[in-house]
Write a protein that holds these residues in place. Structure first.
Motif, short mmCIF file in Angstrom:
data_model
loop_
_atom_site.label_atom_id
_atom_site.label_comp_id
_atom_site.label_asym_id
_atom_site.label_seq_id
_atom_site.Cartn_x
_atom_site.Cartn_y
_atom_site.Cartn_z
N ASN A 113 -17.44 -42.39 6.46
CA ASN A 113 -18.32 -42.32 7.63
C ASN A 113 -17.51 -42.51 8.91
N ARG A 114 -18.00 -41.88 10.00
CA ARG A 114 -17.34 -42.06 11.31
C ARG A 114 -17.32 -43.55 11.66
N THR A 115 -18.48 -44.19 11.52
CA THR A 115 -18.57 -45.62 11.79
C THR A 115 -18.23 -46.34 10.49
N ALA B 19 -23.90 -35.88 3.03
CA ALA B 19 -25.18 -36.56 3.28
C ALA B 19 -25.25 -37.06 4.71
N SER B 20 -24.31 -36.61 5.54
CA SER B 20 -24.40 -36.93 6.98
C SER B 20 -25.39 -35.96 7.61
N SER B 21 -25.79 -36.25 8.84
CA SER B 21 -26.71 -35.34 9.51
C SER B 21 -25.96 -34.29 10.33
N SER B 22 -24.65 -34.12 10.07
CA SER B 22 -23.83 -33.19 10.86
C SER B 22 -24.37 -31.76 10.82
N LYS C 7 -20.36 -49.10 8.62
CA LYS C 7 -21.58 -48.71 7.90
C LYS C 7 -21.23 -48.23 6.48
N GLY D 135 -25.96 -43.07 6.30
CA GLY D 135 -27.34 -43.26 6.75
C GLY D 135 -28.28 -43.32 5.56
N GLY D 136 -29.55 -43.04 5.83
CA GLY D 136 -30.58 -43.15 4.80
C GLY D 136 -30.35 -42.24 3.61
N ALA D 137 -29.84 -41.04 3.86
CA ALA D 137 -29.65 -40.09 2.75
C ALA D 137 -28.63 -40.63 1.76
N GLU E 190 -22.54 -29.42 13.39
CA GLU E 190 -21.22 -30.01 13.63
C GLU E 190 -20.43 -30.11 12.32
N TYR F 72 -12.85 -41.50 8.04
CA TYR F 72 -12.35 -40.17 7.65
C TYR F 72 -10.83 -40.13 7.56
N PRO G 220 -18.00 -32.47 10.15
CA PRO G 220 -17.43 -33.81 9.99
C PRO G 220 -15.90 -33.72 9.96
N PRO G 221 -15.20 -34.71 10.49
CA PRO G 221 -13.72 -34.63 10.58
C PRO G 221 -13.04 -34.87 9.23
N GLY H 157 -21.22 -39.65 5.21
CA GLY H 157 -22.35 -40.23 5.92
C GLY H 157 -22.73 -41.57 5.32
P1 ATR Z 1 -30.15 -39.90 7.55
O1 ATR Z 1 -31.32 -40.81 7.38
O2 ATR Z 1 -30.49 -38.45 7.52
O3 ATR Z 1 -29.01 -40.23 6.65
P2 ATR Z 1 -29.07 -41.33 9.79
O4 ATR Z 1 -29.48 -42.62 9.18
O5 ATR Z 1 -29.30 -41.11 11.24
O6 ATR Z 1 -29.70 -40.10 9.08
O7 ATR Z 1 -27.51 -41.17 9.49
C1 ATR Z 1 -26.81 -40.07 9.92
C2 ATR Z 1 -25.39 -40.13 9.33
O8 ATR Z 1 -24.71 -38.93 9.65
C3 ATR Z 1 -24.54 -41.26 9.88
O9 ATR Z 1 -23.74 -41.77 8.85
C4 ATR Z 1 -23.71 -40.56 10.96
O10 ATR Z 1 -22.45 -41.16 11.20
P3 ATR Z 1 -22.30 -42.48 12.14
O11 ATR Z 1 -22.91 -43.61 11.35
O12 ATR Z 1 -20.88 -42.65 12.33
O13 ATR Z 1 -23.08 -42.14 13.39
C5 ATR Z 1 -23.49 -39.24 10.29
N1 ATR Z 1 -23.16 -38.14 11.22
C6 ATR Z 1 -23.96 -37.56 12.16
N2 ATR Z 1 -23.33 -36.57 12.80
C7 ATR Z 1 -22.08 -36.50 12.27
C8 ATR Z 1 -20.93 -35.67 12.49
N3 ATR Z 1 -20.94 -34.69 13.41
N4 ATR Z 1 -19.84 -35.89 11.74
C9 ATR Z 1 -19.81 -36.86 10.79
N5 ATR Z 1 -20.85 -37.66 10.53
C10 ATR Z 1 -21.99 -37.50 11.25
#
Ligand code: ATR
Length: 288
Positions: A163-165, A204-207, A168, A141-143, A212, A191, A214-215, A139
């Motif tokens: 991260n998927r993206t 630390a992703s929100s998966s 980032k 994101g913020g975490a 869900e 990935y 993560p791949p 992940g």
């Molecule tokens: P937070 O503040 O909780 O970190 P966020 O800023 O919305 O939340 O970030 C969510 C993260 O989880 C992102 O990195 C997101 O990946 P993308 O940037 O590619 O969207 C990642 N994420 C969410 N669902 C996911 C999944 N099913 N598999 C892998 N990564 C996931």
């Protein structure tokens, strides 16, 4: 309108704290801080504040005016708290979000204790040192942002952000390299580019919030690896199940991180750091 009701056993001189969010019913913070107050003998009153959407400033102003000394901040107000602060700690600047406020006269001090809470849980509670280890974090994101500097301060052999993206992940890797005081190699990858096995794999992703997976290739888990999901109370998440199926026996969720970030805030407010063991035991949800 007064945002909170003092409970019946508090005195007029009792220092007031609260957690603000929307929704807020789910928050464990009052339970945790009340337990900490009890074990440390601190006379505090800690309540929940449901912040109406768009009224963060007015709600916090009212809490301060009624004698509030500090607040924890949860979704969706972490950015509002960032904007409200007069003094942002580096932890909050790095995370780009605030989860604890301290009010002193006109000053509003702001911190983010999530990253330090995570590391304390890994190293102290779970006895899984990071020094010299390969660490993978899922992940961007913020975490993840909030965890970067505390993780790097432990001097792992390497930190890989996946991260998927991909952009980032690369952005966060660059941020980490810019701000760390040591020389730890940091990479941001997609990935499909992750190679080798890691001693610590942190989700630390929100998966897990959406159930869900993560791949992630199962080959990332090294023998003796700790697989840690930063979400709390979801049992065996798809990520933890993948790790378990790959033979990982050290599995953990974020209950310890939740307790440790609270203990950091409590110590910051009150000058005494509570033991977290009893709170962690009380809040633990089995990983099944
Ligand atoms: P937070 O503040 O909780 O970190 P966020 O800023 O919305 O939340 O970030 C969510 C993260 O989880 C992102 O990195 C997101 O990946 P993308 O940037 O590619 O969207 C990642 N994420 C969410 N669902 C996911 C999944 N099913 N598999 C892998 N990564 C996931």
């Amino acid at each position: 309108m007064t945002p909170t009701m003092p409970n019946s056993i508090s005195h007029p001189s009792t220092d007031r704290y609260a957690v603000i969010g929307n929704p807020i019913a789910q928050s464990k913070s009052p339970l945790i801080h009340s337990a900490f107050a009890q074990v440390t003998g601190q006379d505090i009153n800690y309540t929940k504040v449901l912040g109406p959407m768009g009224e963060f400033v007015a709600t916090v102003d009212a809490f301060r005016a009624s004698g509030g000394r500090g607040m924890n901040v949860t979704a969706p107000f972490k950015l509002d708290a960032f904007a409200y602060a007069t003094d942002l700690a580096l932890s909050a600047q790095m995370a780009g979000a605030v989860n604890a406020l301290k009010f002193e006269g006109e000053r509003v001090y702001a911190e983010n204790f999530d990253g330090v809470g995570l590391v304390r849980d890994l190293v102290h509670n779970l006895q899984h040192p990071l020094q010299g280890r390969r660490v993978l974090i899922l992940g961007a994101g913020g975490a993840t942002r909030g965890a970067l500097l505390p993780l790097l301060a432990e001097q792992p052999a390497e930190l890989v952000i996946v991260n998927r993206t991909v952009a980032k992940a690369q952005e966060l890797a660059a941020l980490a390299l810019q701000h760390q005081t040591g020389q730890v190699p940091v990479q941001g990858l997609g990935y499909d580019a992750v190679q080798g096995a890691f001693d610590v794999v942190l989700n630390a992703s929100s998966s897990s919030l959406s159930g869900e997976l993560p791949p992630l290739p199962a080959s990332v888990f090294a023998p003796g690896c700790l697989a840690y999901d930063l979400t709390y109370g979801k049992g065996l998440t798809p990520f933890l199940k993948l790790a378990q199926q790959a033979g990982v026996t050290r599995l953990a969720d974020g209950v310890g991180m939740l307790a440790e970030q609270a203990a950091e805030a409590f110590a910051w407010w009150r000058g005494v750091r509570p033991e977290t063991g009893a709170v962690i035991a009380q809040l633990t949800v089995p990983l099944v």
